[in-house]
Design an enzyme around this catalytic site. Structure first.
Site, short mmCIF file in Angstrom:
data_model
loop_
_atom_site.label_atom_id
_atom_site.label_comp_id
_atom_site.label_asym_id
_atom_site.label_seq_id
_atom_site.Cartn_x
_atom_site.Cartn_y
_atom_site.Cartn_z
N SER A 35 0.83 -1.20 0.00
CA SER A 35 0.00 0.00 0.00
C SER A 35 0.86 1.25 0.00
O SER A 35 1.97 1.26 0.56
CB SER A 35 -0.85 -0.03 1.27
OG SER A 35 -1.40 1.23 1.52
N TYR B 269 -2.34 -1.27 10.76
CA TYR B 269 -2.51 -1.83 9.41
C TYR B 269 -1.32 -1.46 8.53
O TYR B 269 -0.72 -2.31 7.87
CB TYR B 269 -3.82 -1.30 8.78
CG TYR B 269 -3.86 -1.48 7.27
CD1 TYR B 269 -4.11 -2.73 6.73
CD2 TYR B 269 -3.62 -0.41 6.40
CE1 TYR B 269 -4.11 -2.91 5.34
CE2 TYR B 269 -3.63 -0.58 5.03
CZ TYR B 269 -3.88 -1.84 4.51
OH TYR B 269 -3.88 -2.01 3.14
N LYS C 92 1.90 -3.82 6.66
CA LYS C 92 2.37 -3.78 5.26
C LYS C 92 3.88 -3.51 5.21
O LYS C 92 4.61 -4.15 4.46
CB LYS C 92 1.64 -2.70 4.46
CG LYS C 92 0.17 -2.98 4.23
CD LYS C 92 -0.06 -4.18 3.34
CE LYS C 92 -1.52 -4.49 3.12
NZ LYS C 92 -1.77 -5.84 2.60
N ASN D 263 -15.57 2.61 5.52
CA ASN D 263 -14.52 3.54 5.94
C ASN D 263 -14.07 4.40 4.78
O ASN D 263 -13.61 5.52 4.96
CB ASN D 263 -13.29 2.76 6.43
CG ASN D 263 -13.61 1.89 7.61
OD1 ASN D 263 -14.01 2.39 8.64
ND2 ASN D 263 -13.47 0.58 7.44
N GLY E 258 -5.11 11.09 11.34
CA GLY E 258 -4.21 10.23 10.57
C GLY E 258 -4.23 10.46 9.07
O GLY E 258 -3.42 9.87 8.34
#
Ligand code: NAD
Ligand code: UFG
Length: 338
Positions: free
Chosen positions: A124, A149, A153, A198, A294
């Site tokens: 990502s 999350y 990654k 989301n 964020g």
């Protein structure tokens, strides 16, 4: 050539399965349906007229993965299987680290045990972190992530880097996706989030179809042209085509490489909402709210490496993304649950 798709029943996986089948590849899918359902796979079979070998397993279970590898003897793996909700990862970090890291380790162990040498990994843009300015280039050092999350990654990328050093015959492609939206043009497969979405596009389409009352735009006081955040939205069918090109690349080259899959063009939240309203000739109820913790103001790819090494460029524009997202939602107001 037979490709094993871990997490292949999900949003990106089923569009990729479709394009692999359309390009003459055989497809095996392993999924535990924690965020998907078998109906998506059935629809890919119906659209292509081809069969998919489907295994309902938890990819964390190394013994089961090895059994499927022994049975199917895949030539390559694409690893989509992961949990991906940023906010949930903050609430449940252990579950996220456990699931995302374990699926990766059990796939790598099964590959080692059965001699499979080729793998593509779904990473990502989030690994670029806050330190790097857009447009992001693959040779920038990774940055610090703002949530578990993202860290999974980043850590999984490191695992692949370390494993690549152990065997010169391995061929590993890390694909860093930007913001996939859209759906297959048939409207038969698409994004089907569980619960309250989301992400921006499913929130827009659910508002448009009347499931949500209104969209909240998270902040209009960023240092961007219209004050709302900018992202690199990419049509999921372009992303799927990028995977087909990455499989070809696996067959040509050994070693490990990192490649962005984005368009290189940023659009703001309001630009996306306006494009959606215009192309589908409808109003989407929205209000301006406060910033979401964020969020980066701007995130987009330098997409030149994918063009150079894969011979791939996104072909579909923002209008296609908005039209196809709505077509899927309109035809499937409750997603795959009829
Ligand atoms: P998705 O949730 O639709 O698909 C992931 C699939 O993996 C689901 O079908 C889920 O059931 C399955 N899965 C999860 N854990 C599993 C396990 N332990 N065993 C078996 N199956 C398991 O998500 P997606 O949008 O298709 O994303 C695919 C991959 O791409 C994910 O790794 C995600 O983190 C990554 N990615 C997605 C985006 C995005 O915005 N959609 C952006 C960057 C990266
Ligand atoms: N947004 C809203 N309202 C909403 C939802 C989103 O205004 O209801 C805004 C966000 O603030 C952001 C933009 O829309 O400015 C895009 O938000 P998304 O949640 O759709 O996507 P993100 O860029 O935050 O995150 C996505 C994936 C992550 C991935 C990241 C980078 O969800 O998994 O892209 O690739 F890490």
């Amino acid at each position: 050539m037979k490709i094993f798709l871990a997490g292949g029943a999900g949003y990106i996986g089923c569009h990729t399965a479709l394009q692999l089948l359309n390009n003459g590849y055989e497809v095996v899918i392993a999924d535990n349906f924690s965020n998907s359902c078998p109906e998506a796979v059935k629809r890919v079979e119906a659209l292509t007229g081809k069969k998919i070998a489907l295994y309902e397993i938890d990819v964390q279970d190394g013994a089961k993965v090895k059994e499927v590898f022994a049975q199917e003897q895949p030539d390559a793996v694409i690893h989509f299987a992961g949990l991906k909700a940023v906010g949930e990862s903050v609430q449940q970090p252990i579950r996220y680290y456990r699931n995302n890291i374990n699926t990766t380790l059990s796939l790598l162990e099964a590959m080692e045990a059965t001699g499979v040498k080729k793998i593509i990994f779904s990473s990502s843009a989030t690994v670029y972190g806050e330190e790097n300015p857009s447009p992001y280039k693959e040779n920038m050092p990774k940055g610090s992530c703002t949530n578990p999350y993202g860290w999974t990654k980043s850590m999984m990328e490191q695992i692949f880097q370390d494993v690549a050093l152990t065997d010169p015959e391995l061929s590993i492609v890390i694909l860093r996706y930007f913001n996939p939206i859209g759906a297959h043009e048939s409207g038969e497969i698409g994004e089907d989030p569980k619960g309250i979405p989301n992400n921006l596009m499913p929130y827009i389409t659910q508002t448009a179809v009347g499931i949500r009352e209104k969209l909240t735009v998270f902040g209009d006081d960023y240092d961007t042209p219209d004050g709302t955040c900018q992202r690199d939205y990419i049509h999921v069918m372009d992303l799927a085509d990028g995977h087909v090109k990455a499989v070809e690349y696996l067959n040509r080259e050994q070693g490990i490489d990192i490649i962005n899959l984005g368009t290189g063009t940023p659009y703001s939240v309001l630009e996306l909402v306006n494009a959606f309203q215009k192309v589908n000739d409808m109003k989407v109820n929205y209000v301006i709210g406060t910033r979401r913790a964020g969020d980066l103001p701007v995130c987009y790819a330098d997409a030149s490496k994918a063009a150079r090494v894969l011979g791939w460029k996104a072909k579909r524009g923002l209008e296609d993304m908005c039209r196809d997202s709505w077509n899927w939602q309109r035809k499937n107001p409750q997603g795959y649950r009829k």
